[in-house]
Design an enzyme around this catalytic site. Structure first.
Site, PDB file in Angstrom:
ATOM      1  N   SER A  50       0.818  -1.211   0.000  1.00 36.55           N
ATOM      2  CA  SER A  50       0.000   0.000   0.000  1.00 36.55           C
ATOM      3  C   SER A  50       0.855   1.265   0.000  1.00 36.55           C
ATOM      4  O   SER A  50       0.339   2.364  -0.222  1.00 36.55           O
ATOM      5  CB  SER A  50      -0.944   0.008   1.207  1.00 36.55           C
ATOM      6  OG  SER A  50      -0.222   0.021   2.424  1.00 36.55           O
ATOM      7  N   HIS A  51       2.170   1.134   0.247  1.00 39.10           N
ATOM      8  CA  HIS A  51       3.067   2.290   0.244  1.00 39.10           C
ATOM      9  C   HIS A  51       4.207   2.129  -0.763  1.00 39.10           C
ATOM     10  O   HIS A  51       5.216   2.823  -0.674  1.00 39.10           O
ATOM     11  CB  HIS A  51       3.627   2.526   1.644  1.00 39.10           C
ATOM     12  CG  HIS A  51       2.618   3.068   2.594  1.00 39.10           C
ATOM     13  ND1 HIS A  51       1.772   2.253   3.320  1.00 39.10           N
ATOM     14  CD2 HIS A  51       2.278   4.336   2.916  1.00 39.10           C
ATOM     15  CE1 HIS A  51       0.980   3.005   4.064  1.00 39.10           C
ATOM     16  NE2 HIS A  51       1.257   4.260   3.836  1.00 39.10           N
ATOM     17  N   ARG A  55       1.511   3.955  -4.725  1.00 36.61           N
ATOM     18  CA  ARG A  55       1.419   5.351  -4.303  1.00 36.61           C
ATOM     19  C   ARG A  55       1.728   6.332  -5.439  1.00 36.61           C
ATOM     20  O   ARG A  55       1.432   7.526  -5.320  1.00 36.61           O
ATOM     21  CB  ARG A  55       2.351   5.609  -3.126  1.00 36.61           C
ATOM     22  CG  ARG A  55       1.861   5.000  -1.839  1.00 36.61           C
ATOM     23  CD  ARG A  55       0.689   5.761  -1.262  1.00 36.61           C
ATOM     24  NE  ARG A  55      -0.105   4.958  -0.360  1.00 36.61           N
ATOM     25  CZ  ARG A  55      -1.074   5.427   0.404  1.00 36.61           C
ATOM     26  NH1 ARG A  55      -1.384   6.714   0.343  1.00 36.61           N
ATOM     27  NH2 ARG A  55      -1.769   4.635   1.187  1.00 36.61           N
ATOM     28  N   HIS A 123       1.139  14.583   2.668  1.00 36.47           N
ATOM     29  CA  HIS A 123       1.823  13.398   3.194  1.00 36.47           C
ATOM     30  C   HIS A 123       1.075  12.136   2.771  1.00 36.47           C
ATOM     31  O   HIS A 123      -0.125  12.019   2.986  1.00 36.47           O
ATOM     32  CB  HIS A 123       1.875  13.478   4.719  1.00 36.47           C
ATOM     33  CG  HIS A 123       2.768  12.452   5.349  1.00 36.47           C
ATOM     34  ND1 HIS A 123       2.370  11.154   5.534  1.00 36.47           N
ATOM     35  CD2 HIS A 123       4.031  12.533   5.834  1.00 36.47           C
ATOM     36  CE1 HIS A 123       3.357  10.479   6.106  1.00 36.47           C
ATOM     37  NE2 HIS A 123       4.374  11.286   6.289  1.00 36.47           N
ATOM     38  N   PHE A 124       1.791  11.191   2.182  1.00 35.05           N
ATOM     39  CA  PHE A 124       1.173   9.934   1.755  1.00 35.05           C
ATOM     40  C   PHE A 124       1.961   8.708   2.200  1.00 35.05           C
ATOM     41  O   PHE A 124       1.502   7.578   2.052  1.00 35.05           O
ATOM     42  CB  PHE A 124       1.063   9.888   0.220  1.00 35.05           C
ATOM     43  CG  PHE A 124       2.398   9.790  -0.452  1.00 35.05           C
ATOM     44  CD1 PHE A 124       2.976   8.547  -0.686  1.00 35.05           C
ATOM     45  CD2 PHE A 124       3.090  10.919  -0.831  1.00 35.05           C
ATOM     46  CE1 PHE A 124       4.228   8.443  -1.284  1.00 35.05           C
ATOM     47  CE2 PHE A 124       4.333  10.836  -1.429  1.00 35.05           C
ATOM     48  CZ  PHE A 124       4.901   9.590  -1.648  1.00 35.05           C
ATOM     49  N   PHE A 182       2.727   1.921  12.914  1.00 35.47           N
ATOM     50  CA  PHE A 182       1.349   1.465  12.745  1.00 35.47           C
ATOM     51  C   PHE A 182       0.382   2.630  12.817  1.00 35.47           C
ATOM     52  O   PHE A 182       0.621   3.622  13.513  1.00 35.47           O
ATOM     53  CB  PHE A 182       0.969   0.393  13.769  1.00 35.47           C
ATOM     54  CG  PHE A 182       1.150   0.776  15.215  1.00 35.47           C
ATOM     55  CD1 PHE A 182       0.267   1.645  15.843  1.00 35.47           C
ATOM     56  CD2 PHE A 182       2.190   0.246  15.955  1.00 35.47           C
ATOM     57  CE1 PHE A 182       0.420   1.984  17.174  1.00 35.47           C
ATOM     58  CE2 PHE A 182       2.363   0.582  17.290  1.00 35.47           C
ATOM     59  CZ  PHE A 182       1.469   1.458  17.909  1.00 35.47           C
ATOM     60  N   ASP A 191      -4.729   0.117   2.575  1.00 34.09           N
ATOM     61  CA  ASP A 191      -5.075  -1.302   2.507  1.00 34.09           C
ATOM     62  C   ASP A 191      -6.543  -1.492   2.137  1.00 34.09           C
ATOM     63  O   ASP A 191      -6.887  -2.416   1.388  1.00 34.09           O
ATOM     64  CB  ASP A 191      -4.765  -1.983   3.838  1.00 34.09           C
ATOM     65  CG  ASP A 191      -3.272  -2.212   4.028  1.00 34.09           C
ATOM     66  OD1 ASP A 191      -2.664  -2.866   3.169  1.00 34.09           O
ATOM     67  OD2 ASP A 191      -2.715  -1.729   5.020  1.00 34.09           O
TER      68      ASP A 191
END
EC number: 1.5.1.49
Length: 340
Positions: A50-51, A55, A123-124, A182, A191
Site C-alpha cells: 500500500s506504500h 502510491r 503526506h502519503f 502502525f 489497505d
C-alpha cells in the site's frame, strides 16, 4: 525486468527509475521526485504494497487536483537550540524531512533530545523510512502525523481522527533497528483502497458503513468510517497524535485537513512531528550497558518463538534485494498510463 500474465518482476533500480520517470513526467521537481522515489522504492522493497509503487497513482492524482505544489522549496527555521521547523509550502513532505534531518540529528547529538515540526505538507508515505533514517545515525526516533478525518472515535460513528500513524525506531549494535510503524486506525487507509481495487472483502473490525454498522465491503467502508485499533485505547492514541502532530506544531487537525481539501480528494495536507533522542547523551559511559539491556529484552522475545515488529519487512527486504520485486501486471500497466 521479466513479465508473466499476472506479474511483472522489477529490480529495485528499475522500480526507482520508474518512479522518477512518472513523477518528473507529471511535473515534479527533480528534488521532490528523488525524495519520493526513494521512499516508494523502499516500500515496494519491503513488500509494503500500500506504500510502494501503488502510491505513484496517489501522487499523480494529487498533482492533477492542483493542490500540491510540485516545485515547492522547503524552508527551515531553528525555533530553539533543540527544535527545528521545516515549512513544506504545500509540497510533499519527504523533501522537507530530508531538508530538516541533518539539523535534527545535530541538535539531538548536542542536547540529547530534539524535535522537528514539518508544516504545510502533503503526506502519503509510511513513517518507518524516516525513523529508520534517524536510527541509522545512532539515535532513537519517533514520528507521528494526522491525516484526513476518516476514522470514527470508539463508540462514535462520525469520522474525527485520521489514520494517525506512530512510528518508533531503536538503534541496535548489530544489524537492523527495532522498528514499528502502525496506524492508530485498525488498518491503513491504503489497505482498504487496495481491497476495493481488487474486489476483496475486509474484516468487519476494520470499518463501519454510512449507517454505523460493521462492514466487510471495502467500498462501503470508504463511504463510512474506519475504526481505531484497540477500542478506546486506539482512540486515545489517535487524539494524542492530533494534538502533538497538529495543535502543538501550529498545523491542521484531521478534520481541518479534510475541510481544506474541499472535496478534491487529494493526499492529506497537515503537519508532522519527529522527535530524536541520543542514547549517548542519556547514558554517557553506560551506553553499552543500556543497549545491552535492550538486546536482552529482544532475546527474551525471540527466544520464545515470538517475532519482533518489522521482521516480516526485513525478511522481504532481503528477498527483494536478491530477487527483485513482484508487481501485479494490472497495477504496472496502470502506472505506465501515467507516462502518456
Amino acid at each position: 525486468m521479466s513479465e508473466s500474465l499476472a506479474e511483472v518482476v522489477l529490480s529495485l533500480d528499475e522500480v526507482h527509475a520508474l518512479a522518477l520517470r512518472v513523477l518528473t513526467h507529471n511535473g515534479m521537481s527533480a528534488a521532490h521526485a528523488q525524495a519520493i522515489a526513494n521512499v516508494i522504492t523502499q516500500g515496494q522493497r519491503d513488500e509494503c504494497h500500500s506504500h510502494g509503487v501503488y502510491r505513484l497513482l496517489v501522487c499523480v492524482r494529487s498533482l492533477k487536483k492542483g493542490k500540491v505544489d510540485p516545485q515547492a522549496v522547503p524552508t527551515l527555521r531553528r525555533l530553539s537550540s533543540s527544535i527545528v521547523a521545516v515549512d513544506a509550502h504545500r509540497g510533499f513532505s519527504l523533501l522537507s524531512f530530508e531538508t530538516g534531518l541533518p539539523v535534527l540529528v545535530e541538535m539531538a547529538k548536542q542536547h540529547g533530545i530534539a524535535a522537528m515540526a514539518i508544516n504545510h505538507c502533503y503526506h502519503f508515505s509510511a513513517l518507518w523510512p524516516e525513523v529508520e533514517a534517524i536510527a541509522a545515525e545512532g539515535l532513537v526516533g519517533i514520528a507521528m502525523n494526522p491525516s484526513h478525518s476518516w476514522v470514527a472515535p470508539e463508540g462514535g460513528r462520525e469520522p474525527v481522527f485520521g489514520t494517525n500513524p506512530i512510528a518508533f525506531a531503536w538503534p541496535r549494535p548489530d544489524g537492523v533497528p527495532f522498528v514499528f510503524d502502525f496506524a492508530t486506525s485498525a488498518i491503513a487507509r491504503g489497505d482498504i483502497e487496495l481491497h476495493a481495487k481488487q474486489g476483496k472483502a475486509i474484516p468487519p473490525h476494520w470499518a463501519i458503513d454510512a449507517d454505523g454498522q460493521p462492514t466487510t465491503d471495502p467500498k462501503a467502508a470508504l463511504q463510512g468510517a474506519m475504526r481505531t485499533f484497540g477500542g478506546h485505547k486506539g482512540s486515545a492514541l489517535a487524539a494524542m497524535v492530533e494534538l502533538l502532530g497538529g495543535a502543538l506544531i501550529g498545523d491542521m487537525t484531521s478534520r481541518e485537513s479534510m475541510a481544506f481539501d474541499e472535496g478534491v480528494g487529494a493526499t492529506p495536507c497537515h503537519g508532522e512531528l519527529v522527535i530524536a533522542f541520543d542514547p549517548k547523551v542519556f547514558l554517557g559511559d553506560e551506553l553499552d550497558a543500556g543497549l545491552a539491556r535492550g538486546e536482552r529484552m529482544f532475546a527474551s522475545i525471540t527466544g520464545q518463538g515470538a517475532r519482533l515488529p518489522s521482521q516480516r519487512r526485513f525478511d522481504a527486504r532481503a528477498r527483494s534485494i536478491a530477487h527483485g520485486v513482484r508487481i501485479p501486471k494490472a497495477l504496472y500497466d496502470e502506472i505506465l498510463t501515467l507516462l502518456d
